[in-house]
Design an enzyme around this catalytic site. Structure first.
Site, PDB file in Angstrom:
ATOM      1  N   ARG A 117       0.835  -1.199   0.000  1.00  0.00           N
ATOM      2  CA  ARG A 117       0.000   0.000   0.000  1.00  0.00           C
ATOM      3  C   ARG A 117       0.871   1.251   0.000  1.00  0.00           C
ATOM      4  O   ARG A 117       2.021   1.211   0.401  1.00  0.00           O
ATOM      5  CB  ARG A 117      -0.911   0.017   1.228  1.00  0.00           C
ATOM      6  CG  ARG A 117      -1.813  -1.190   1.343  1.00  0.00           C
ATOM      7  CD  ARG A 117      -2.722  -1.084   2.559  1.00  0.00           C
ATOM      8  NE  ARG A 117      -1.963  -0.773   3.759  1.00  0.00           N
ATOM      9  CZ  ARG A 117      -2.490  -0.220   4.848  1.00  0.00           C
ATOM     10  NH1 ARG A 117      -3.764   0.102   4.872  1.00  0.00           N
ATOM     11  NH2 ARG A 117      -1.759   0.019   5.912  1.00  0.00           N
ATOM     12  N   GLU A 156      -4.762   6.027   5.490  1.00  0.00           N
ATOM     13  CA  GLU A 156      -3.705   5.801   6.481  1.00  0.00           C
ATOM     14  C   GLU A 156      -2.353   6.317   5.986  1.00  0.00           C
ATOM     15  O   GLU A 156      -1.351   5.600   5.966  1.00  0.00           O
ATOM     16  CB  GLU A 156      -3.617   4.315   6.844  1.00  0.00           C
ATOM     17  CG  GLU A 156      -4.858   3.803   7.540  1.00  0.00           C
ATOM     18  CD  GLU A 156      -4.743   2.358   7.995  1.00  0.00           C
ATOM     19  OE1 GLU A 156      -5.485   1.955   8.899  1.00  0.00           O
ATOM     20  OE2 GLU A 156      -3.897   1.613   7.432  1.00  0.00           O
ATOM     21  N   GLU A 314     -12.155   2.979  11.105  1.00  0.00           N
ATOM     22  CA  GLU A 314     -11.889   1.552  10.953  1.00  0.00           C
ATOM     23  C   GLU A 314     -11.652   0.921  12.315  1.00  0.00           C
ATOM     24  O   GLU A 314     -10.972   1.500  13.168  1.00  0.00           O
ATOM     25  CB  GLU A 314     -10.632   1.290  10.113  1.00  0.00           C
ATOM     26  CG  GLU A 314     -10.727   1.517   8.631  1.00  0.00           C
ATOM     27  CD  GLU A 314      -9.429   1.094   7.933  1.00  0.00           C
ATOM     28  OE1 GLU A 314      -8.715   0.219   8.483  1.00  0.00           O
ATOM     29  OE2 GLU A 314      -9.129   1.641   6.872  1.00  0.00           O
TER      30      GLU A 314
END
Length: 672
Positions: A117, A156, A314
């Protein structure tokens, strides 16, 4: 259900409930089942498009909107609001193939490869150009949809590209340093570069802290600051574009606030968020995960000066997949965790993710709909939680009352502790902060975990746990807090260095030496397995100090060992009723609780007076109060209280039983 982002202060009309939705992982035949189950569970918002860049933009400037149009319309038809992501967390494979220089570079100059990511360097201007192109395309196509109620920038940030050491980043770092210091002479002074002969003659000679060798800790700290600023600059670029196209939509990104130093400096990012959002996951080895939930909420709430509600973006319904051993949640734990987040100030309960993935790196991460389908414990609890949150609609917009206890938390102090060698290199910053938070949490006290620059007014007690790096202004404001009658508690390894990471001379803890009325001559770190004892029966490990008293009274002394009879815990009384307490020793949790009970809160009584396992939280408006009762224990808990219990709809006349493992929320009017 009518949804409009022009006439509501919060993105949903009730408490936000849902999670990350990744329909691209599933055949479209599954989508209608998904939205039917969402309605069954009471879901009113999903985060959409977080990792969809490569499926939306199939080549530079070439877009495939059809599938996304379909899911956006389907959600709208079913009254489900969209927290729409800019998909820049996941650059497409075609883009990375054309630009192999985009992925970050590690400190050893190893370049990341595609497949993870946030595979991009925050300082790369060419990547920024591509990112803003997809942001504009998504915003122009979907920003005016009525059920698109907020923007979710990337995902994030820093959780994969927190630092990049490439040549582009190095050049940006030099520019950042020149802007901060003005001259290389001032940089040399701030960094103490005369040590090891590392004096710089030009900014162009400076490199990031590459390699595995020991580096100047001041350089490493500034690189941490720079890296946070570079990612913030990227966020602000996306935010500015979104505000240009959709000025009325709130914009946020999801933080990862916990007890350890963060990937970026969230306290300095917070003013740029329309809604503060956080991702929080408990750790399997954590002996008291419910306290970690409370700690993260107490930090999130304190990132703003107005203590406004935040959004849990989350967390997990059960086990995650990225820990060494991933513990499944016990029956009822899903609901208790969620309601505890709400009790600590969240106006939303969102999960990663809606449906557990069949494939990919997180295929064994729990979801709201698990692999086994809806006829499961997890989905039944998800549905029960959805009903609870609908009944908690009156809580929306209320706030947690101001606490009387403040605990200082600073990422820069945490970064400085872990950068460079220390007298004891096994002093994790978060462990110290959580230990002191736990003492007050177990007593049922409200706690704010706040940045050092927040206002200290209104607090009775201010705890400074292991705040290694302290700016002059923080030290001055702590002295003023004591002068106004407050109780200041300073713990080991606090106030040691200034904002440039240079040791404050004249004896530790330099920044707080005068207000405490003590000075430390030498640290005596303990070896692994060693413990110490104080003459009042308190015990501890890891850390002791040779302390000299200069105006303070001694509460406890070391007993035995090389420091036998020397002061360990002191208190200095100040005019105006204030007190400054120094805990020079690494005392254990029981000792911390005894200190709090005996010195700070002698009128509160012992912890044993509390109902075991019952967590109590309060949110309020000017006229109403909501009492959250979360029973983490194995036995039913009964307490005296009156009001309307929102989850069962019952009126409580005198007392209420909270079943073991369950939750209750009592609504009561404040006295006129």
């Amino acid at each position: 259900m009518t949804l409009s982002h022009t006439d509501q202060p919060w993105p949903t009309t009730g408490i936000s409930f849902g999670g990350d939705y990744n329909p691209e992982q599933w055949d479209p035949s599954v989508w209608r089942e998904d939205v039917a189950l969402m309605r069954q569970a009471g879901v009113n918002m999903v985060s959409l498009g977080i990792f969809s860049w490569g499926l939306l933009e199939t080549a530079e400037g070439v877009y495939d909107w059809a599938w996304f149009d379909e899911i956006v319309e389907l959600l709208g038809e079913n009254g489900i609001a969209i927290d729409l992501a800019t998909p820049t967390a996941a650059p497409p494979s075609w883009l990375l193939a054309e630009h192999p220089e985009f992925p970050p570079v590690d400190h050893d100059m190893t370049q990341h490869w595609p497949g993870a990511r946030l595979g991009w360097c925050p300082s790369n201007p060419d990547f920024r150009t591509h990112a803003l192109r997809i942001v504009r395309a998504v915003a122009e196509r979907y920003g005016s949809r009525e059920h698109v109620v907020m923007w979710h920038v990337s995902n994030e940030l820093g959780g994969g590209n927190g630092h990049c050491y490439c040549d582009v980043s190095a050049a940006a770092f030099r520019t950042w340093l020149e802007k901060k210091y003005g001259t290389v002479e001032k940089l040399n002074e701030a960094w103490g570069t005369a040590f090891w002969g590392h004096y710089y003659r030009s900014f162009k000679h400076i490199l990031p802290p590459r390699g595995n060798d020991s580096k100047n800790p001041s350089l490493m700290l500034d690189f941490d600051r720079f890296s946070s600023d570079e990612l913030l600059d990227h966020y602000l670029a996306e935010r500015a574009l979104l505000k240009e196209i959709t000025p009325d939509l709130p914009v946020t990104t999801n933080f990862m606030v916990g007890a350890e130093p963060d990937a970026v400096d969230y306290a300095r990012w917070a003013p740029h968020m329309d809604i503060l959002a956080n991702d929080h996951y408990t750790r399997s080895p954590d002996p008291v995960p419910q306290q970690d939930v409370a700690f993260s909420g107490d930090r999130m709430r304190s990132l703003t000066t107005d203590r406004r509600p935040w959004l849990l973006m989350e967390h997990s319904t059960s086990a995650v997949n990225w820990q060494p051993r991933n513990r499944a949640k016990n029956p009822g734990e899903l609901i208790r965790d969620a309601i505890s987040h709400v009790a600590h100030g969240s106006d939303g309960v969102m999960y990663f993710q809606w449906r557990a993935s069949r494939a990919g790196a997180e295929q064994f991460h729990s979801g709201m709909v698990p692999h086994a389908g809806p006829d499961t414990k997890i989905f039944r609890e998800v549905t029960a939680l959805g009903g609870h949150l609908q009944r908690l609609a009156p809580v929306l917009g209320s706030r947690v009352p101001a606490a009387k206890v403040g605990i200082l938390f600073d990422n820069e102090a945490g970064w400085a502790i872990r950068r460079g060698v220390k007298p004891n290199n096994f002093l994790p910053y978060g462990a110290a902060v959580r230990a002191w938070h736990a003492a007050f949490w177990r007593r049922g006290d409200g706690v704010d975990v706040l940045p050092p620059w927040n206002d200290y007014a209104g607090y009775d007690t201010l705890v400074v746990p292991q705040l290694f790096l302290v700016a002059d202004d923080t030290a001055k404001r702590a002295e003023e807090f004591v002068a106004m009658g407050g109780t200041l508690i300073v713990t080991p390894f606090s106030g040691i260095v200034d904002e440039n990471d240079q040791v404050r001379l004249g004896g530790y803890p330099g920044a707080f030496r005068d207000v405490l009325g003590v000075w430390t001559e030498e640290f005596y770190p303990l070896q692994e397995g060693e413990t110490f004892r104080l003459d009042n029966g308190w015990n501890g490990r890891e850390w002791t100090e040779h302390v000299h008293v200069a105006g303070a009274d001694v509460i406890a002394r070391y007993e035995g060992g090389p420091l036998d009879g020397e002061p360990a815990v002191t208190v200095r009384a100040h005019l105006g009723g204030g007190r400054a307490v120094y805990v020079s020793a690494g005392i254990d949790g029981d000792a911390i609780e005894n200190l709090v009970a005996g010195l700070i809160e002698p009128d509160r009584g012992p912890v044993s007076d509390k109902i075991p396992g019952l967590e109590v939280g309060i949110r309020e408006t000017d006229s109403d109060e909501f009492v959250f009762l979360i029973n983490h224990g194995a036995d039913d808990a009964e307490l005296g209280i009156r009001g309307a219990e929102l989850l069962t709809g019952r009126t409580v006349e005198d007392s209420l039983v909270v079943p073991a493992g369950d939750v209750r929320v009592v609504h009561r009017r404040k006295a006129a």
